[in-house]
Enzyme design. Structure first.
Site, mmCIF file in Angstrom:
data_model
loop_
_atom_site.group_PDB
_atom_site.id
_atom_site.type_symbol
_atom_site.label_atom_id
_atom_site.label_comp_id
_atom_site.label_asym_id
_atom_site.label_seq_id
_atom_site.Cartn_x
_atom_site.Cartn_y
_atom_site.Cartn_z
ATOM 1 N N CYS A 2 -1.853 -26.251 29.726
ATOM 2 C CA CYS A 2 -0.603 -26.301 30.477
ATOM 3 C C CYS A 2 -0.794 -25.724 31.876
ATOM 4 C CB CYS A 2 0.515 -25.546 29.764
ATOM 5 S SG CYS A 2 0.815 -26.061 28.063
ATOM 6 N N ARG A 27 -6.213 -28.885 33.727
ATOM 7 C CA ARG A 27 -5.931 -28.016 32.579
ATOM 8 C C ARG A 27 -5.532 -28.809 31.348
ATOM 9 N NH1 ARG A 27 -5.343 -22.651 34.033
ATOM 10 N NH2 ARG A 27 -4.032 -22.187 32.245
ATOM 11 N N TRP A 75 0.941 -29.301 27.549
ATOM 12 C CA TRP A 75 -0.025 -29.771 26.547
ATOM 13 C C TRP A 75 0.609 -29.468 25.203
ATOM 14 C CZ3 TRP A 75 -3.291 -27.766 22.662
ATOM 15 C CH2 TRP A 75 -4.376 -28.573 22.298
ATOM 16 N N ASN A 101 3.697 -21.148 29.157
ATOM 17 C CA ASN A 101 2.385 -21.432 28.571
ATOM 18 C C ASN A 101 2.173 -20.472 27.410
ATOM 19 O OD1 ASN A 101 1.974 -23.255 30.601
ATOM 20 N ND2 ASN A 101 0.451 -22.026 31.689
ATOM 21 N N GLY A 102 1.553 -20.945 26.339
ATOM 22 C CA GLY A 102 1.291 -20.085 25.186
ATOM 23 C C GLY A 102 2.083 -20.529 23.983
ATOM 24 N N GLU A 481 -24.976 -29.023 22.997
ATOM 25 C CA GLU A 481 -24.234 -29.245 24.231
ATOM 26 C C GLU A 481 -24.315 -30.696 24.678
ATOM 27 O OE1 GLU A 481 -21.949 -28.412 27.725
ATOM 28 O OE2 GLU A 481 -22.089 -27.621 25.682
ATOM 29 N N LYS A 485 -20.940 -32.931 25.268
ATOM 30 C CA LYS A 485 -20.620 -33.560 26.552
ATOM 31 C C LYS A 485 -20.298 -35.040 26.359
ATOM 32 C CE LYS A 485 -20.191 -30.573 29.258
ATOM 33 N NZ LYS A 485 -19.665 -29.991 28.057
ATOM 34 N N GLU A 488 -16.856 -35.612 24.278
ATOM 35 C CA GLU A 488 -15.590 -35.188 24.845
ATOM 36 C C GLU A 488 -15.131 -36.049 26.011
ATOM 37 O OE1 GLU A 488 -15.690 -31.111 26.155
ATOM 38 O OE2 GLU A 488 -17.569 -31.350 27.236
ATOM 39 N N HIS A 504 -32.269 -34.588 5.138
ATOM 40 C CA HIS A 504 -31.464 -33.955 4.103
ATOM 41 C C HIS A 504 -30.041 -34.512 4.088
ATOM 42 C CE1 HIS A 504 -34.593 -31.089 3.085
ATOM 43 N NE2 HIS A 504 -34.762 -30.860 4.373
ATOM 44 N N LYS A 603 -8.577 -27.461 29.878
ATOM 45 C CA LYS A 603 -9.658 -26.688 30.493
ATOM 46 C C LYS A 603 -9.701 -25.263 29.965
ATOM 47 C CE LYS A 603 -12.997 -26.008 33.430
ATOM 48 N NZ LYS A 603 -14.311 -26.600 33.163
#
Length: 608
Positions: A2, A27, A75, A101-102, A481, A485, A488, A504, A603
């Protein structure tokens, strides 16, 4: 997560609010809105969708008049994305408008109580509770009402508040969610992050937990929960506004990939003096460094992947056990940390909710905590015993690149520093590692020169349905990583596996045309990794190899190869990550994805 902006001054608020929200798009959000005080009340305009939709609807803000306002990008956490669930939220009387926000964790209990009192709710959000509570407690003193609300709500929040009865004041509240105050001339601001207000001011105050700010055109007053005025100390932002702009690149992600040599240099150089690594910011004595019996790294996402790489490096050099924990799991497993443990918290924003709570849990158990963060004055930095800033500058793209690389460089330095302080390496080895560390920026610059090769390979595989990354030892750590990348920003299913684990179970997923990226920079494990690559190739996989320049043996197995300059093997992830970042970028570009703002992501993740 947000974005919040707020303005009070002599200019029209709406155009600034829209521009500020635009600068906070990185964000992550699904809806946007603003509330502006005009002579007759508070005008609220909000829509599901992108800021451009809101801006077009408001004719760039010219349709909404007034010089006091708040804005928000949401968000979704409570309630699906919709016009009604978008912020700002109003009290039933129309007297208060709130952006938040939160998460208000006890919002259902509060909502039921307010409904019993006759309050009507129009949204599914937790934020609307705050607006109604303000109205309920307001008896003529807004600060009193805000304090009563804060004493009732549980959870995390950054709040921007305006009241119809006080058209000359903007209110801000912060607990466990970032919120800054910008100090201007005849105007002042609030925002979730610096880029939103940087064109207006460089003088910033980062609010601390349980502070309430009363912001007028000519003054800012900060109160504690006892309604006592408390001093605050602004700081001056010294990075260039151009650092938060694209600078001619098509996307922030590509710009930030290309900025990595300088970012790593800015992280390393100030801390190497006369050939020695100086980490005084850790605030740890030699006696403390030798007392630690283990290190625990807590982080989320890409920062967690930095931790996995660092485990190999620290254990190899400093010969001390290292555990790497997902911060979201750490405090729920009754962790075995005490005064003999060093906990390293890693976070780009310094506000990551899970990492912040893991830090607090570690401190409650007596551990020393140092943090590696990018944002000066952030919550994690302020609550750590020592803090090492990466000084990477603003990172706008949701998918991290230069933050990952600078965190990695910082952890290399910690590893070498610990090894020397604990007498685990001699002077010759120490000098070698410091010298190799200093070479990294130029070697990363070289690795970036091969982006055309990466772009070509991406053009051959951007329609892939599933891609696997494999490696051994530190190559496996990096594969995590590389896979993240890709998934996402391109939305292609991708997984990373230790190469020896493929047989396995996972090898059953390999079929004709499946792309397998084989990382092979560890010389002593090269043949074993190639053996695993052969196993999947015989089952129809296409192999993309990644190794050091001059290693032609990989061509016996791989269909395509990314080469990176050779360096100290422990530091190879800093070079090998470059083609993996570029590979993800070019695939997403060819799939026409929203690279800087991938769907469903944010973000700075400031909620659990």
């Amino acid at each position: 997560m947000c974005g919040i902006v707020g303005y009070i001054g002599n200019e029209q608020a709406a155009p600034f609010l829209l521009d500020g929200l635009k600068k906070l798009e990185y964000r992550g959000y699904d809806s946007a809105g603003i509330a502006v005080y005009n002579d007759s009340g508070i005008d609220v305009e909000k829509v599901k969708g992108r800021i451009k939709v809101l801006s077009d609807m408001l004719q760039g803000g010219t349709r909404v008049k007034g010089s006091l306002g708040i804005g928000h990008t949401r968000w979704a956490t409570h309630g699906k994305p919709s016009d009604i669930n978008s912020h700002p939220h109003m009290s039933e009387t129309g007297n208060f408008a709130v952006v938040h926000n939160g998460i208000i964790e006890n919002h259902m209990k509060l909502k039921n109580h307010l409904q019993e009192l006759g309050k009507s709710f129009v949204s599914d959000t937790d934020t609307e509770v705050v607006a109604h509570l303000l109205d309920h407690f307001y008896k003529g003193d807004i600060l009193d009402a805000i304090i009563k609300v804060i004493n009732m709500v549980e959870g995390s929040y950054a709040l921007g508040i305006i009241c119809k009865d006080d058209p000359d004041t903007l209110y801000a509240v912060r607990k466990d969610n970032p919120l800054i105050i910008g100090l201007g001339k005849h105007e002042n601001f609030i925002a979730s992050d610096i880029p939103a207000i940087l064109e207006k001011t460089r003088d910033i105050y980062r609010m601390q937990d349980n502070e309430i700010a009363e912001i007028k055109r000519e003054s800012v007053t900060v109160y504690n929960m006892a309604k006592e005025v408390i001093p605050f100390e602004p700081y001056h932002v010294n990075w260039d506004i151009g650092a938060a702009e694209k600078g001619g690149y098509e996307h922030f992600m590509l710009k930030e990939i290309m900025e990595q040599p300088k970012a790593i240099q800015d992280t390393i150089s100030p801390r190497i003096k006369n050939g020695k690594i100086v980490l005084d910011e850790m605030n740890l004595t030699p006696e403390e460094l030798n007392r630690f019996q283990k290190i625990v790294i807590v982080a989320c996402g890409s920062s967690y992947h930095v931790g996995v790489v660092s485990k190999y490096v620290i254990e190899k050099l400093a010969r001390i056990p290292v555990e790497v924990d997902l911060a979201s799991e750490f405090r729920y497993r009754d962790p075995l940390v005490d005064e003999t443990s060093l906990v390293i918290a890693i976070s780009q924003s310094g506000e990551t909710a899970d990492t912040l709570e893991a830090l607090r849990e570690a401190k409650r158990r007596g551990a020393k905590v140092i943090s590696v963060v990018n944002v000066v004055g952030s919550s994690i930095a302020m609550e750590s015993d020592g803090v090492l800033y990466t000084w990477a500058g603003p990172e706008i793209s949701v998918a991290t690149t230069k933050a990952y690389s600078t965190q990695l460089a910082m952890l290399y330095m910690i590893a070498i520093y610990l090894a020397k302080q604990r007498n685990r390496i001699d002077d010759a080895a120490y000098d070698h590692y410091v010298s190799e560390l200093q070479r990294l920026p130029s070697l990363v610059e070289q690795a970036l020169q091969n982006k055309e090769v990466v772009q070509y390979v991406a053009s051959r595989h951007f329609n892939a349905k599933s891609i696997f990354f494999i490696g051994r030892n530190i190559d496996y750590a990096l594969s995590l990583e590389g896979s993240l990348k890709l998934k996402e920003i391109s939305y292609i299913h991708s997984e990373a596996y230790a190469a020896g684990e493929l047989k396995h179970g996972t090898i059953s997923l390999i079929e004709d045309g499946t792309l397998v990226v084989a990382l092979a920079t560890c010389k002593k494990l090269f043949d074993k990794t190639m053996s695993n690559a052969v196993e999947v190739k015989t089952r129809g996989a296409c192999i993309l190899g990644l190794t050091t320049e001059g290693n032609e043996k990989i061509n016996d197995v791989a269909d395509h190869v990314f080469y990176v300059p050779e360096a100290e093997e422990l530091f190879m992830p800093s070079l090998a990550v470059i083609p993996l970042q570029l590979f993800a970028y070019y695939i997403a570009l060819m799939k026409n994805c929203d690279i800087d703002n991938p769907r469903n992501l944010a973000k700075s993740v400031t909620v659990e």
